[in-house]
Design an enzyme around this catalytic site. Structure first.
Site, PDB file in Angstrom:
ATOM      1  N   GLY A  30      -8.722 -11.279  56.497  1.00 58.23           N
ATOM      2  CA  GLY A  30      -9.663 -11.467  57.588  1.00 58.23           C
ATOM      3  C   GLY A  30      -9.269 -12.591  58.520  1.00 58.23           C
ATOM      4  N   LEU A  32      -9.012 -12.260  61.683  1.00 57.84           N
ATOM      5  CA  LEU A  32      -7.925 -11.513  62.311  1.00 57.84           C
ATOM      6  C   LEU A  32      -7.491 -12.132  63.636  1.00 57.84           C
ATOM      7  CD1 LEU A  32      -9.084  -7.829  61.657  1.00 57.84           C
ATOM      8  CD2 LEU A  32      -7.708  -9.325  60.197  1.00 57.84           C
ATOM      9  N   HIS A  33      -6.182 -12.034  63.897  1.00 53.99           N
ATOM     10  CA  HIS A  33      -5.591 -12.508  65.143  1.00 53.99           C
ATOM     11  C   HIS A  33      -4.604 -11.452  65.634  1.00 53.99           C
ATOM     12  CE1 HIS A  33      -2.194 -13.447  62.579  1.00 53.99           C
ATOM     13  NE2 HIS A  33      -2.915 -14.306  61.873  1.00 53.99           N
ATOM     14  N   GLY A  35      -1.492 -11.229  65.444  1.00 53.59           N
ATOM     15  CA  GLY A  35      -0.490 -10.841  64.458  1.00 53.59           C
ATOM     16  C   GLY A  35      -0.982  -9.694  63.587  1.00 53.59           C
ATOM     17  N   HIS A  36      -2.223  -9.813  63.112  1.00 54.03           N
ATOM     18  CA  HIS A  36      -2.820  -8.716  62.338  1.00 54.03           C
ATOM     19  C   HIS A  36      -2.923  -7.453  63.189  1.00 54.03           C
ATOM     20  CE1 HIS A  36      -4.782 -12.215  60.116  1.00 54.03           C
ATOM     21  NE2 HIS A  36      -4.167 -11.561  59.157  1.00 54.03           N
ATOM     22  N   GLN A  60      -5.135 -15.926  44.476  1.00 50.66           N
ATOM     23  CA  GLN A  60      -3.858 -16.342  45.055  1.00 50.66           C
ATOM     24  C   GLN A  60      -3.918 -17.747  45.646  1.00 50.66           C
ATOM     25  OE1 GLN A  60      -3.987 -12.968  47.928  1.00 50.66           O
ATOM     26  NE2 GLN A  60      -3.097 -14.424  49.370  1.00 50.66           N
ATOM     27  N   ARG A 188      -4.968 -19.837  59.631  1.00 57.38           N
ATOM     28  CA  ARG A 188      -5.115 -21.282  59.421  1.00 57.38           C
ATOM     29  C   ARG A 188      -4.959 -22.087  60.713  1.00 57.38           C
ATOM     30  NH1 ARG A 188      -2.919 -19.608  54.492  1.00 57.38           N
ATOM     31  NH2 ARG A 188      -4.001 -20.449  52.659  1.00 57.38           N
TER      32      ARG A 188
END
Length: 281
Positions: A30, A32-33, A35-36, A60, A188
């Site tokens: 999630g 999302l940007h 890139g996604h 993870q 991030r």
């Protein structure tokens, strides 16, 4: 757009897809940007049906504080995806739905792939990645699954996991998408103050310079040079810089002909951990 919250709902939707149709999957956490969205666009172009998972996977994370701070923006994510296609199917389960009462990763043996770089600094990380991706593969049964090359080591791990588990899915690696200054897009990045976000473009600029030097200098020289550059930069703390074979991730001792190499880097900007990599030849 269909948003599925349970494994039963997902399996029911998947079973309704006619045989012979190509299924694509884009696993995400999630926030999302672009890139996604580049992964989703490729999946839409290459498949008849596309599933997107949005799930912040606790197994993870080796840093509980990082897990707590990870952004959760499901409503905004769905709006973004809806702008690409109303036919996308979103799987957004709860932690309890995936793990029930046993929030624990499976144990995998990824060999040397898991002992370097991210594996060396994030204990148990790749067991967690393998666990959630295998779960998604078994639920969605995709023909193609799409992952960004920013997490290049993860991409190699997932390829190995699919082969070990005999899962009939093609793993598709997609190029890194970058901000205007060169910083690799990451969820991030939103945690970075404006000043640090601008400063973090130094990471990619240094990788580009390292690539140029790698043409004439040894791997050891390039690693030492990168390390020295970050020592001069007070706002960015280098965690590691590695030059490794692109396929095996074995750290390079001496360059060989016909072997592809990549440089891998992890850097802290304040308390935000950023990773990146670049093909060197």
């Amino acid at each position: 757009m269909t948003v599925l919250k349970t494994k039963a709902a997902l399996e029911n939707r998947r079973s309704g897809i006619p045989p012979g149709k190509q299924i694509g999957l884009v696993p995400t956490m999630g926030a999302l940007h672009q890139g996604h969205l580049a992964l989703v666009k490729r999946a839409l172009a290459e498949n008849d049906y596309v599933f997107i998972s949005i799930f912040v996977n606790p197994t993870q994370f080796n840093n509980t504080d990082d897990l707590k701070k990870y952004p959760k923006t499901l409503e905004a994510d769905v709006t973004l995806l809806n702008g690409l296609s109303t036919e996308i199917m979103v799987f957004a389960p709860s932690v309890e739905e995936i793990y029930a009462s046993n929030i624990q990763a499976k144990n995998y043996d990824f060999g040397p792939l898991e002992t370097v770089m991210e594996g060396a600094f994030r204990e148990g990380h790749f067991d967690g990645v393998g666990t959630i991706v295998e779960t998604l593969f078994r639920l969605v049964k995709p023909h193609n699954a799409y992952f960004g090359e920013k997490d290049y080591q993860q991409l190699q791990i997932i390829k190995k996991m699919a082969a070990q588990r005999n899962l009939p899915v093609q793993i598709v690696g997609c190029p890194i998408v970058r901000e205007k200054g060169g910083l690799a897009l990451s969820s991030r990045n939103e945690r970075l103050p404006k000043r640090l976000r601008k400063e973090a473009s130094f990471i990619y600029k240094t990788l580009l310079a390292a690539k140029k030097k790698f043409g004439t200098k040894s791997a050891g020289y390039v690693v030492n040079w990168v390390t020295s550059q970050f020592k001069k930069h007070k706002d960015l703390r280098l965690e590691y810089i590695e030059i490794a074979e692109a396929e095996t991730l074995v750290t390079v001792k001496r360059k060989k002909k016909d072997i592809k190499y990549r440089a891998f880097i992890a850097v802290y900007a304040d308390d935000v951990r950023l990773i990146d990599n670049i093909a060197l030849n």
